[in-house]
Design a protein around this motif. Structure first.
Motif, PDB file in Angstrom:
ATOM      1  N   UNK A 109     129.366 -17.541 104.444  1.00  0.00           N
ATOM      2  CA  UNK A 109     129.678 -18.860 103.893  1.00  0.00           C
ATOM      3  C   UNK A 109     131.009 -18.839 103.150  1.00  0.00           C
ATOM      4  N   UNK A 110     131.599 -20.009 102.884  1.00  0.00           N
ATOM      5  CA  UNK A 110     132.844 -20.031 102.110  1.00  0.00           C
ATOM      6  C   UNK A 110     132.637 -19.429 100.722  1.00  0.00           C
ATOM      7  N   UNK A 111     133.712 -18.935 100.143  1.00  0.00           N
ATOM      8  CA  UNK A 111     133.613 -18.228  98.863  1.00  0.00           C
ATOM      9  C   UNK A 111     133.170 -19.129  97.716  1.00  0.00           C
ATOM     10  N   UNK A 112     133.320 -20.453  97.877  1.00  0.00           N
ATOM     11  CA  UNK A 112     132.850 -21.375  96.836  1.00  0.00           C
ATOM     12  C   UNK A 112     131.580 -22.101  97.274  1.00  0.00           C
ATOM     13  N   UNK A 113     130.781 -21.453  98.112  1.00  0.00           N
ATOM     14  CA  UNK A 113     129.569 -22.076  98.642  1.00  0.00           C
ATOM     15  C   UNK A 113     128.690 -22.603  97.514  1.00  0.00           C
ATOM     16  N   UNK A 114     128.065 -23.756  97.753  1.00  0.00           N
ATOM     17  CA  UNK A 114     127.173 -24.376  96.786  1.00  0.00           C
ATOM     18  C   UNK A 114     125.745 -23.882  97.002  1.00  0.00           C
ATOM     19  N   UNK A 115     124.943 -23.918  95.938  1.00  0.00           N
ATOM     20  CA  UNK A 115     123.548 -23.493  96.052  1.00  0.00           C
ATOM     21  C   UNK A 115     122.806 -24.342  97.073  1.00  0.00           C
ATOM     22  N   UNK A 116     123.105 -25.645  97.096  1.00  0.00           N
ATOM     23  CA  UNK A 116     122.451 -26.539  98.048  1.00  0.00           C
ATOM     24  C   UNK A 116     122.714 -26.096  99.481  1.00  0.00           C
ATOM     25  N   UNK A 117     123.923 -25.622  99.747  1.00  0.00           N
ATOM     26  CA  UNK A 117     124.290 -25.191 101.097  1.00  0.00           C
ATOM     27  C   UNK A 117     123.571 -23.902 101.484  1.00  0.00           C
ATOM     28  N   UNK A 118     123.399 -23.004 100.520  1.00  0.00           N
ATOM     29  CA  UNK A 118     122.624 -21.787 100.784  1.00  0.00           C
ATOM     30  C   UNK A 118     121.171 -22.135 101.094  1.00  0.00           C
ATOM     31  N   UNK A 119     120.631 -23.082 100.338  1.00  0.00           N
ATOM     32  CA  UNK A 119     119.240 -23.497 100.561  1.00  0.00           C
ATOM     33  C   UNK A 119     119.066 -24.088 101.955  1.00  0.00           C
ATOM     34  N   UNK A 120     120.017 -24.931 102.361  1.00  0.00           N
ATOM     35  CA  UNK A 120     119.945 -25.531 103.702  1.00  0.00           C
ATOM     36  C   UNK A 120     119.977 -24.441 104.767  1.00  0.00           C
ATOM     37  N   UNK A 121     120.891 -23.483 104.612  1.00  0.00           N
ATOM     38  CA  UNK A 121     121.025 -22.410 105.598  1.00  0.00           C
ATOM     39  C   UNK A 121     119.736 -21.604 105.717  1.00  0.00           C
ATOM     40  N   UNK A 122     119.117 -21.279 104.589  1.00  0.00           N
ATOM     41  CA  UNK A 122     117.883 -20.494 104.619  1.00  0.00           C
ATOM     42  C   UNK A 122     116.768 -21.282 105.291  1.00  0.00           C
ATOM     43  N   UNK A 123     116.670 -22.576 104.995  1.00  0.00           N
ATOM     44  CA  UNK A 123     115.639 -23.406 105.629  1.00  0.00           C
ATOM     45  C   UNK A 123     115.844 -23.467 107.143  1.00  0.00           C
ATOM     46  N   UNK A 124     117.085 -23.629 107.571  1.00  0.00           N
ATOM     47  CA  UNK A 124     117.364 -23.694 109.009  1.00  0.00           C
ATOM     48  C   UNK A 124     117.066 -22.354 109.683  1.00  0.00           C
ATOM     49  N   UNK A 125     117.419 -21.262 109.020  1.00  0.00           N
ATOM     50  CA  UNK A 125     117.110 -19.940 109.579  1.00  0.00           C
ATOM     51  C   UNK A 125     115.606 -19.717 109.676  1.00  0.00           C
ATOM     52  N   UNK A 126     114.898 -20.117 108.646  1.00  0.00           N
ATOM     53  CA  UNK A 126     113.441 -19.969 108.633  1.00  0.00           C
ATOM     54  C   UNK A 126     112.826 -20.720 109.806  1.00  0.00           C
ATOM     55  N   UNK A 127     113.309 -21.950 110.013  1.00  0.00           N
ATOM     56  CA  UNK A 127     112.784 -22.768 111.115  1.00  0.00           C
ATOM     57  C   UNK A 127     113.157 -22.161 112.466  1.00  0.00           C
ATOM     58  N   UNK A 128     114.388 -21.632 112.560  1.00  0.00           N
ATOM     59  CA  UNK A 128     114.841 -21.011 113.810  1.00  0.00           C
ATOM     60  C   UNK A 128     113.996 -19.790 114.144  1.00  0.00           C
ATOM     61  N   UNK A 129     113.692 -18.946 113.167  1.00  0.00           N
ATOM     62  CA  UNK A 129     112.884 -17.755 113.408  1.00  0.00           C
ATOM     63  C   UNK A 129     111.468 -18.142 113.778  1.00  0.00           C
ATOM     64  N   UNK A 130     110.921 -19.156 113.081  1.00  0.00           N
ATOM     65  CA  UNK A 130     109.586 -19.650 113.437  1.00  0.00           C
ATOM     66  C   UNK A 130     109.533 -20.070 114.903  1.00  0.00           C
ATOM     67  N   UNK A 131     110.571 -20.792 115.317  1.00  0.00           N
ATOM     68  CA  UNK A 131     110.636 -21.270 116.700  1.00  0.00           C
ATOM     69  C   UNK A 131     110.673 -20.110 117.685  1.00  0.00           C
TER      70      UNK A 131
END
Length: 436
Positions: free
Chosen positions: A411-433
């Motif tokens: 992620x960019x060096x100034x990544x926001x916490x909200x963006x990290x949360x979104x990424x983790x949720x999307x990864x979780x859903x992708x792995x589930x799939x």
């Protein structure tokens, strides 16, 4: 696009317009390493890690163009500075034959040029006694020139040392150093005298045996350099133990072998320090940088650089004015906004989230590792990794593979916490799939 409210939205990937752009691109493009048919539309909204494709899909880019866009898309920390300047053409000059002024004197000009970038690089490598820089076009060229100055510096240059899993570039000389994928080197001629050992303490012990003055078969005085990535990139985001880096440093000091630290991907703040080397009890003699700087840079001391003219040269060396501006302003933004601390803290948070993800998928995810915002997830198989990369893309998250079965996240060096949360949720859903 408001970064604070942006969300990944995907209708179809690739969409019809993106397919047209991909087909048009490949009408003349040589076969290369395109990962998937994602097309960034530069005329559409983009901010931070969010970008838009020609069909209106919004993606969360956690590749940062393989660390080459450390501040993400259209970051005001960079763009607000660039807008102040009336840029001209040409913005690339024959920088090895001419010089460039950016107005006034070097001290009072508002516009930083190639000379300012070189001075900035000596400032942020001063802890290693580095005072000299050669600018080029790319990371591979930076490594090529690192090899050249080390060969020139050695009285009897015959050997170079590299590590298993290493990746140092795609030019013919740098290919000789690569030990990641065989496809990179197969059937191409190689530099003679390049030896490799495992990227481990056992590898250092093997190297010690090879260099032993009485029983070894490599005379240390004929070794021009040892090159390593402080964090292996293409090799799978392998983060070495401090003991390994200290042992490499001690061995090279004992035999007076110059160390080239390849910081093309890991440098300029990516790991939470300006250089990944800064994390270790480790003293490189040469640092190579590129990606985040937008230009290639070989950084060392006057003792190692050749004094003779024409030993080093390049048409565009120190001549890419725009890229030098961007590189200088990027380093300035990292320092001004304390992005090293932010990358450290955000990286620790992100790794913690990914470890929770691992706990939720113990059969699929076998390891999580990271240093700053250079982070990775290792899967049980390559097929699983590939499937997750594709499933994440279909959900609006851009990732990249590395190593045999590892997925990297930058992620960019100034990544926001909200963006990290979104990424983790999307990864979780992708792995589930993929698991279902």
């Amino acid at each position: 696009m408001q970064r604070q409210k942006a969300e990944p939205t995907v209708q179809q990937l690739p969409g019809p317009k993106a397919r047209e752009w991909v087909e048009f691109h490949h009408e003349a493009a040589a076969t290369s390493t395109y990962v998937y048919d994602f097309v960034w539309d530069i005329t559409e909204d983009a901010a931070g890690p969010f970008c838009t494709d020609p069909d209106g899909n919004v993606l969360l880019d956690f590749t940062s163009h393989v660390a080459a866009a450390p501040l993400g898309y259209n970051n005001p920390k960079l763009m607000d500075k660039l807008r102040e300047f009336d840029l001209v053409d040409p913005l690339k000059i024959a920088g090895q034959d001419f010089y460039v002024s950016t107005g006034g004197t070097p001290e009072d000009t508002e516009l930083p040029g190639p000379a300012h970038l070189m001075n900035t690089l000596t400032e942020i490598t001063d802890q290693y006694g580095m005072d000299t820089v050669f600018l080029s076009n790319s990371g591979a060229e930076a490594v090529e020139n690192a090899m050249k100055i080390c060969y020139d510096n050695c009285e009897q240059p015959k050997y170079g040392l590299t590590f298993e899993g290493a990746f140092h570039g795609r030019t013919l000389g740098t290919l000789s150093l690569n030990r990641s994928k065989s496809v990179h080197r197969r059937d191409f001629p190689e530099l003679s005298g390049i030896h490799d050992v495992p990227h481990s303490m056992a590898g250092v012990d093997r190297l010690r045996e090879k260099l032993d003055p009485e029983h070894g078969h490599i005379p240390p005085e004929q070794v021009a350099f040892l090159i390593l990535e402080p964090v292996q990139g293409e090799g799978g985001y392998q983060i070495p133990e401090p003991e390994f880096m200290r042992a490499v440093n001690d061995l090279c000091t004992e035999h007076d072998i110059p160390i080239i630290a390849d910081e093309i991907q890991s440098g300029v703040g990516r790991t939470g320090e300006m250089w990944a080397s800064d994390h270790y009890d480790f003293e490189p003699d040469v640092i190579t940088s590129a990606k985040a700087l937008r230009v290639g840079a070989t950084i060392s001391s006057t003792d190692i650089f050749p004094a003779e003219k024409s030993r080093l040269s390049s048409t565009w060396g120190a001549g890419d004015i725009l890229s030098s501006i961007q590189g200088t302003l990027t380093v300035a933004a990292i320092r001004e906004h304390d992005l090293l601390s932010h990358a450290t803290q955000a990286g620790e948070r992100f790794v913690g989230q990914l470890e929770e993800l691992q706990a939720s998928h113990p059969e699929s995810v076998v390891d999580v590792r990271g240093l700053g915002l250079m982070t990775a997830i290792e899967f049980d198989t390559k097929d699983r990794r590939e499937a997750v990369v594709d499933a994440a893309l279909q959900r609006g998250l851009l990732t990249l593979g590395c190593g045999q079965k590892t997925l990297r996240l930058l992620p960019p060096l100034d990544v926001h916490e909200r963006e990290l949360d979104i990424a983790v949720d999307l990864l979780d859903d992708a792995i589930d799939h993929v698991e279902s």
